[in-house]
Design a protein around this motif. Structure first.
Motif, PDB file in Angstrom:
ATOM      1  N   LYS A 148       4.248   1.109   1.904  1.00  0.00           N
ATOM      2  CA  LYS A 148       4.174   0.103   2.966  1.00  0.00           C
ATOM      3  C   LYS A 148       3.903  -1.288   2.388  1.00  0.00           C
ATOM      4  O   LYS A 148       3.002  -1.458   1.581  1.00  0.00           O
ATOM      5  CB  LYS A 148       3.053   0.497   3.927  1.00  0.00           C
ATOM      6  N   PHE A 203       0.889  -1.170   0.000  1.00  0.00           N
ATOM      7  CA  PHE A 203       0.000   0.000   0.000  1.00  0.00           C
ATOM      8  C   PHE A 203       0.919   1.209   0.000  1.00  0.00           C
ATOM      9  O   PHE A 203       1.518   1.523   1.022  1.00  0.00           O
ATOM     10  CB  PHE A 203      -0.880   0.028   1.244  1.00  0.00           C
ATOM     11  N   PRO A 244       0.621 -10.569  15.195  1.00  0.00           N
ATOM     12  CA  PRO A 244       0.095  -9.428  15.961  1.00  0.00           C
ATOM     13  C   PRO A 244      -0.665  -8.466  15.057  1.00  0.00           C
ATOM     14  O   PRO A 244      -0.755  -8.685  13.854  1.00  0.00           O
ATOM     15  CB  PRO A 244       1.353  -8.769  16.519  1.00  0.00           C
ATOM     16  N   ASN A 245      -1.194  -7.400  15.625  1.00  0.00           N
ATOM     17  CA  ASN A 245      -1.913  -6.391  14.841  1.00  0.00           C
ATOM     18  C   ASN A 245      -1.014  -5.855  13.736  1.00  0.00           C
ATOM     19  O   ASN A 245       0.159  -5.599  13.953  1.00  0.00           O
ATOM     20  CB  ASN A 245      -2.338  -5.210  15.730  1.00  0.00           C
ATOM     21  N   GLY A 246      -1.591  -5.723  12.562  1.00  0.00           N
ATOM     22  CA  GLY A 246      -0.842  -5.122  11.457  1.00  0.00           C
ATOM     23  C   GLY A 246       0.161  -6.043  10.800  1.00  0.00           C
ATOM     24  O   GLY A 246       0.986  -5.605  10.005  1.00  0.00           O
ATOM     25  N   SER A 247       0.090  -7.341  11.100  1.00  0.00           N
ATOM     26  CA  SER A 247       1.093  -8.241  10.532  1.00  0.00           C
ATOM     27  C   SER A 247       0.713  -8.686   9.119  1.00  0.00           C
ATOM     28  O   SER A 247       1.496  -9.343   8.452  1.00  0.00           O
ATOM     29  CB  SER A 247       1.278  -9.451  11.433  1.00  0.00           C
ATOM     30  N   GLY A 248      -0.492  -8.344   8.667  1.00  0.00           N
ATOM     31  CA  GLY A 248      -0.859  -8.661   7.287  1.00  0.00           C
ATOM     32  C   GLY A 248      -1.816  -9.828   7.140  1.00  0.00           C
ATOM     33  O   GLY A 248      -2.040 -10.318   6.027  1.00  0.00           O
ATOM     34  N   LYS A 249      -2.437 -10.253   8.235  1.00  0.00           N
ATOM     35  CA  LYS A 249      -3.345 -11.403   8.169  1.00  0.00           C
ATOM     36  C   LYS A 249      -4.552 -11.102   7.296  1.00  0.00           C
ATOM     37  O   LYS A 249      -4.899 -11.867   6.386  1.00  0.00           O
ATOM     38  CB  LYS A 249      -3.821 -11.780   9.588  1.00  0.00           C
ATOM     39  N   THR A 250      -5.202  -9.966   7.580  1.00  0.00           N
ATOM     40  CA  THR A 250      -6.394  -9.604   6.812  1.00  0.00           C
ATOM     41  C   THR A 250      -6.051  -9.387   5.344  1.00  0.00           C
ATOM     42  O   THR A 250      -6.770  -9.849   4.446  1.00  0.00           O
ATOM     43  CB  THR A 250      -7.045  -8.336   7.403  1.00  0.00           C
ATOM     44  N   THR A 251      -4.947  -8.691   5.087  1.00  0.00           N
ATOM     45  CA  THR A 251      -4.539  -8.427   3.709  1.00  0.00           C
ATOM     46  C   THR A 251      -4.305  -9.739   2.961  1.00  0.00           C
ATOM     47  O   THR A 251      -4.732  -9.897   1.809  1.00  0.00           O
ATOM     48  CB  THR A 251      -3.269  -7.562   3.697  1.00  0.00           C
ATOM     49  N   ALA A 285       2.420  -4.647   3.154  1.00  0.00           N
ATOM     50  CA  ALA A 285       1.555  -5.270   4.158  1.00  0.00           C
ATOM     51  C   ALA A 285       1.776  -6.781   4.199  1.00  0.00           C
ATOM     52  O   ALA A 285       1.741  -7.405   5.252  1.00  0.00           O
ATOM     53  CB  ALA A 285       0.096  -4.952   3.863  1.00  0.00           C
ATOM     54  N   GLU A 303      -9.886 -13.609  12.416  1.00  0.00           N
ATOM     55  CA  GLU A 303     -10.034 -13.382  13.863  1.00  0.00           C
ATOM     56  C   GLU A 303     -11.474 -13.609  14.305  1.00  0.00           C
ATOM     57  O   GLU A 303     -12.131 -12.693  14.810  1.00  0.00           O
ATOM     58  CB  GLU A 303      -9.557 -11.968  14.227  1.00  0.00           C
ATOM     59  N   GLN A 326     -13.334  -9.836   9.485  1.00  0.00           N
ATOM     60  CA  GLN A 326     -12.912  -9.535  10.853  1.00  0.00           C
ATOM     61  C   GLN A 326     -13.999  -8.803  11.639  1.00  0.00           C
ATOM     62  O   GLN A 326     -14.309  -9.169  12.763  1.00  0.00           O
ATOM     63  CB  GLN A 326     -11.632  -8.686  10.797  1.00  0.00           C
TER      64      GLN A 326
HETATM   65  N1  LIG Z   1      -6.363  -0.449   2.421  1.00  0.00           N
HETATM   66  C1  LIG Z   1      -5.177  -0.190   3.027  1.00  0.00           C
HETATM   67  N2  LIG Z   1      -4.495   0.924   2.724  1.00  0.00           N
HETATM   68  C2  LIG Z   1      -3.312   1.188   3.311  1.00  0.00           C
HETATM   69  N3  LIG Z   1      -2.700   0.400   4.203  1.00  0.00           N
HETATM   70  C3  LIG Z   1      -3.327  -0.743   4.544  1.00  0.00           C
HETATM   71  C4  LIG Z   1      -4.593  -1.098   3.981  1.00  0.00           C
HETATM   72  N4  LIG Z   1      -4.982  -2.282   4.502  1.00  0.00           N
HETATM   73  C5  LIG Z   1      -3.998  -2.644   5.349  1.00  0.00           C
HETATM   74  N5  LIG Z   1      -3.009  -1.730   5.381  1.00  0.00           N
HETATM   75  C6  LIG Z   1      -1.773  -1.818   6.176  1.00  0.00           C
HETATM   76  O1  LIG Z   1      -1.206  -3.074   5.988  1.00  0.00           O
HETATM   77  C7  LIG Z   1      -0.727  -3.590   7.210  1.00  0.00           C
HETATM   78  C8  LIG Z   1      -1.340  -4.957   7.465  1.00  0.00           C
HETATM   79  O2  LIG Z   1      -2.712  -4.777   7.738  1.00  0.00           O
HETATM   80  P1  LIG Z   1      -3.703  -5.991   8.020  1.00  0.00           P
HETATM   81  O3  LIG Z   1      -5.041  -5.423   8.228  1.00  0.00           O
HETATM   82  O4  LIG Z   1      -3.545  -6.998   6.958  1.00  0.00           O
HETATM   83  O5  LIG Z   1      -3.136  -6.552   9.381  1.00  0.00           O
HETATM   84  P2  LIG Z   1      -3.795  -7.645  10.352  1.00  0.00           P
HETATM   85  O6  LIG Z   1      -2.759  -8.647  10.616  1.00  0.00           O
HETATM   86  O7  LIG Z   1      -5.078  -8.109   9.831  1.00  0.00           O
HETATM   87  O8  LIG Z   1      -3.995  -6.773  11.670  1.00  0.00           O
HETATM   88  P3  LIG Z   1      -5.150  -6.895  12.797  1.00  0.00           P
HETATM   89  O9  LIG Z   1      -4.742  -7.982  13.729  1.00  0.00           O
HETATM   90  O10 LIG Z   1      -5.092  -5.568  13.460  1.00  0.00           O
HETATM   91  O11 LIG Z   1      -6.422  -7.160  12.101  1.00  0.00           O
HETATM   92  C9  LIG Z   1      -1.049  -2.594   8.282  1.00  0.00           C
HETATM   93  O12 LIG Z   1       0.114  -1.860   8.583  1.00  0.00           O
HETATM   94  C10 LIG Z   1      -2.068  -1.697   7.652  1.00  0.00           C
HETATM   95  O13 LIG Z   1      -1.891  -0.385   8.090  1.00  0.00           O
END
Ligand SMILES: Nc1ncnc2c1ncn2[C@@H]1O[C@H](COP(=O)(O)OP(=O)(O)OP(=O)(O)O)[C@@H](O)[C@H]1O
Ligand SMILES: [Mg+2]
Lengths: 308, 381
Positions: free
Chosen positions: A18, A15, A39-46, A20, A162, A85
């Motif tokens: 960054k 992104f 952990p939070n922000g590790s990229g699971k959702t992405t 992800a 999650e 999520q």
């Molecule tokens: N649409 C987007 N635009 C910009 N940055 C994004 C976007 N989606 C995710 N990110 C960034 O990508 C990184 C990974 O995000 P992601 O949501 O995949 O993490 P996660 O592991 O699911 O976290 P959580 O446990 O908080 O759900 C984060 O730093 C987030 O800020």
């Protein structure tokens, strides 16, 4: 191999500047529960969004149920289920209305729709709430509704992001029971979590940190193969002990868990317990005890190695 | 390729949500009701009772009679008497009055020579010395007010000497078709149909799609087999019904309260209204693919709504606008609809009379729907 239902090769998503998800390779076999621990922000959702065709990978590719991504993900959408999520069904519709909507969108026949909804209300204990607005239910009830709506069309592959973040430990246990019932029925699932106890329930896990895969394997094996020893330290005044240990040689991490310190000592240390003993010698009534590594230790070690 | 079942599922869901959204539900009825009453009573291009002042420097029976005559026209109402012109000017600055009538000391001499009294137009050398009887100073910033005051310039004054007024024979004879009493409201009511539909139809549809984004529902929707076109069609169908309800409210109330009758056939009216509703809805859909949140959707609606009010011919005649503005106005569905609806409601125009505008609206709807479906991709990025 035909029993691989999903596979990623060098999967990457950026992104802006960054990254992800960074060059992640995964292999998920049929009929298993695959955990994405991070952990939070590790990229699971992405990662999940790329696997479900919602986001286009910036690099690498994935093959999900034989469909190559990036590519036409539409046919895939009848065969997978994705429980997001947050709650993304309609809060201003009732349980029944939500389920009927999903059934119509997935083209269930009138008869099947009726039977299936009835069955799901029963299985997920939602019959009493059938006419309650989703927005007015508790977190646990809403989670069960989301699961019911996600599996209504009987997907072969299930993505759960999650799924238990909003529920109490008791509901979490029964939620996992229900997941294993589905696995027994032949469903494969990919579950993301940041909870160690949840990750331990998975058949295989991948540890994600800042977008990278740091380790993967069967949780038990990961714990056994860990490149470190765990020593538990107990005593009356642990804060100064903790400070001293943290600075000590060969000490990878120190974490306080209730009235004990959990000390992770590097594998390179010849006598881990002796090393810790030497460090705590000056403190009164402080004892040490070797203990078995758990997944958290695996996680700490894995994310520390390449993290620095 | 389109599944009616999917469309039906969306329609049903929209109606359920709408039923629970009391505010939106109320707006559907209240917007046309309130706007109609406001516009119907308030907008009046015929200006009356302008607050004015008088500076009577002569202070004679004659001047007082003149003041009464001016007031009898109902164009102005004298609310203040000032001794000096300066005081009257200050009152205009303070906006206490919009105009002031200054009657000079020698009003009597001026009157006897004035053609408005004698009924003769200046002919001889002696007549050219005639000067205006009195002077108006007026706040010219509002052109309608200024025009009303200017119209007083040629006021006949014969009555002042109890003589029959000698009005000149008019050059043209004018016969007014439609709206012979020249009531503004007759033109306003059908126009209002276009304005209110522009506002509610664009806003509601745009918001209906953007809301799915805001609440995250879109993430669930795009993991289902639903197609963008099905979603778009399903989203607009409920609003077609709502639009028709609003039209019924406006025209029904226009008839009951303002006696604006519908000259044309109701079927023609239904067809053209449906076309306009479709055009507005598809514009709303296009907006929804650009807006990120409901506030943005609202701003974009206003962006379309303002020119629709000002340029469509609702407020000012389309023919009077400069060419550039006409070109711009022609890109707005409201402009085309304004021509059609006034034609049908007031002039009994039939489908053949309004075909060009109707076809334009149809084309606009199809284009809008296509653009919105193409722009709405089943992806999050
Ligand atoms: N649409 C987007 N635009 C910009 N940055 C994004 C976007 N989606 C995710 N990110 C960034 O990508 C990184 C990974 O995000 P992601 O949501 O995949 O993490 P996660 O592991 O699911 O976290 P959580 O446990 O908080 O759900 C984060 O730093 C987030 O800020
Ligand atoms: Mg996440």
């Amino acid at each position: 191999m035909s029993d691989i239902v999903a596979e990623t090769v060098g999967l990457t998503r950026t992104f802006g500047t960054k990254t992800a998800v960074d060059n992640v390779d995964l292999k998920i076999t049929k009929g298993s529960v695959y955990g994405l621990l991070g952990p939070n922000g590790s990229g699971k959702t992405t990662a999940m969004r790329m696997l479900t065709g919602l986001l286009k990978p910036s690099g690498g590719h994935a093959v999900v149920l034989g469909t190559r991504l990036p590519g036409n993900a539409e046919p895939l959408k009848r065969r997978i289920g994705y429980m997001t999520q947050g709650f993304t069904h309609y809060r201003d519709l009732t349980v029944l209305e939500n389920l009927r909507f999903v059934a119509d969108i997935h083209d269930l026949s009138a008869q099947d729709k009726h039977r299936r909804i009835d069955e799901l209300l029963e299985t997920y204990d939602l019959r009493e709430q059938a006419h309650t607005l989703a927005g007015e239910m508790s977190g646990g009830q809403r989670q069960r509704l989301a699961l019911a709506a996600t599996i209504l069309h009987r997907p072969e592959l299930l993505f759960l992001d999650e799924p238990t973040s909003a529920v109490d430990p008791e509901s979490r246990r029964s939620f996992w029971e229900q997941l294993f019932d589905l696995v027994e029925g032949g469903t494969t699932m990919i579950v993301s979590t940041h909870l160690m106890d949840e990750a331990e329930r998975c058949h295989r896990i991948a540890i994600l940190d800042r977008g990278r895969k740091r380790a993967d394997g069967v949780p038990r094996e990961l714990m056994e193969r860990i490149a470190g020893r765990v020593i538990e330290v107990s005593g009356p005044d642990l804060r100064p002990v903790s400070r001293k240990l943290t600075a000590g040689p060969g000490i990878l991490s120190v974490a306080q868990i209730g009235a004990r310190l959990r000390v992770l000592v590097s594998d390179g240390t010849d006598d881990p317990r002796g090393a810790v003993d030497a460090l705590v010698r000056g403190f009164a009534d402080t004892t040490t005890q070797p203990t078995r590594p758990n997944l958290e230790d695996v996680f700490v070690l894995a994310t520390r190695d390449q993290g620095a | 390729m389109i599944s009616y079942r999917h469309i039906l599922a969306i329609v049903r869901k929209e109606l359920l949500q709408l039923r629970r959204d009391r505010l939106t539900f109320g707006m559907i009825v209240m917007i046309p009701l309130i706007q109609l009453v406001l516009f119907g009573y308030a907008i009046n291009t015929e200006v009356r009772h302008i607050p004015a002042a008088v500076v009577d420097q002569s202070d004679t029976g004659l001047s007082r009679a003149l003041i009464q005559m001016v007031e009898a026209t109902q164009v102005v109402r004298f609310e203040h008497h000032f001794a000096t012109i300066e005081e009257a000017e200050r009152a205009i600055v303070r906006a206490e009055v919009r105009a002031a009538l200054i009657i000079p000391r020698d009003v009597a001499q001026r009157l006897v020579r004035n053609p408005a009294v004698t009924g003769r137009f200046p002919q001889g050398a002696q007549d050219t010395t005639s000067r205006p009887v009195a002077q108006w100073i007026a706040d010219g910033s509002d052109t309608l007010v200024a025009a009303a005051i200017r119209a007083l310039r040629r006021m006949p004054l014969g009555e002042l000497f109890r003589e029959a007024t000698n009005t000149p024979t008019p050059t043209f004879e004018v016969t007014l078709f439609y709206n012979p009493e020249q009531r503004t409201v007759v033109n306003i009511v059908p126009g209002l149909v276009g304005i209110i539909l522009t506002m509610t139809m664009i806003m509601f549809t745009a918001a209906a799609i953007v809301r799915e984004h805001e609440r995250g529902n879109i993430e669930m929707l795009i993991t289902t087999p639903i197609r963008p076109l099905e979603l778009m069609i399903g989203k607009i169908i409920p609003f077609v019904g709502i639009g028709l309800i609003q039209v019924a409210i406006i025209l029904g109330l226009g008839w009951a309260v303002f006696s604006v009758t519908i000259a044309g056939s109701l079927w023609t009216l239904l067809v053209v209204t449906l076309l306009f509703i479709l055009a507005s809805l598809s514009l709303g859909l296009v907006i929804s693919t650009f807006a990120r949140n409901q506030l943005q959707a609202m701003q974009m609606t206003v962006f379309v709504l303002l020119p629709s009010i000002l340029l469509s011919g609702f407020m000012f005649p389309y023919e009077g606008m400069p060419e550039g503005a006409q070109i711009l106005a022609n890109t707005l569905p409201a402009t085309h609809f304004m021509q059609i609806i006034r034609g049908v409601v007031l002039r009994d125009a039939d489908l053949a009379d309004i075909a060009p505008d109707a076809i334009w609206l149809l084309g606009f709807s199809i284009l809008g729907l296509a653009v919105a479906s193409l722009r709405f991709r089943k992806k999050l990025d």
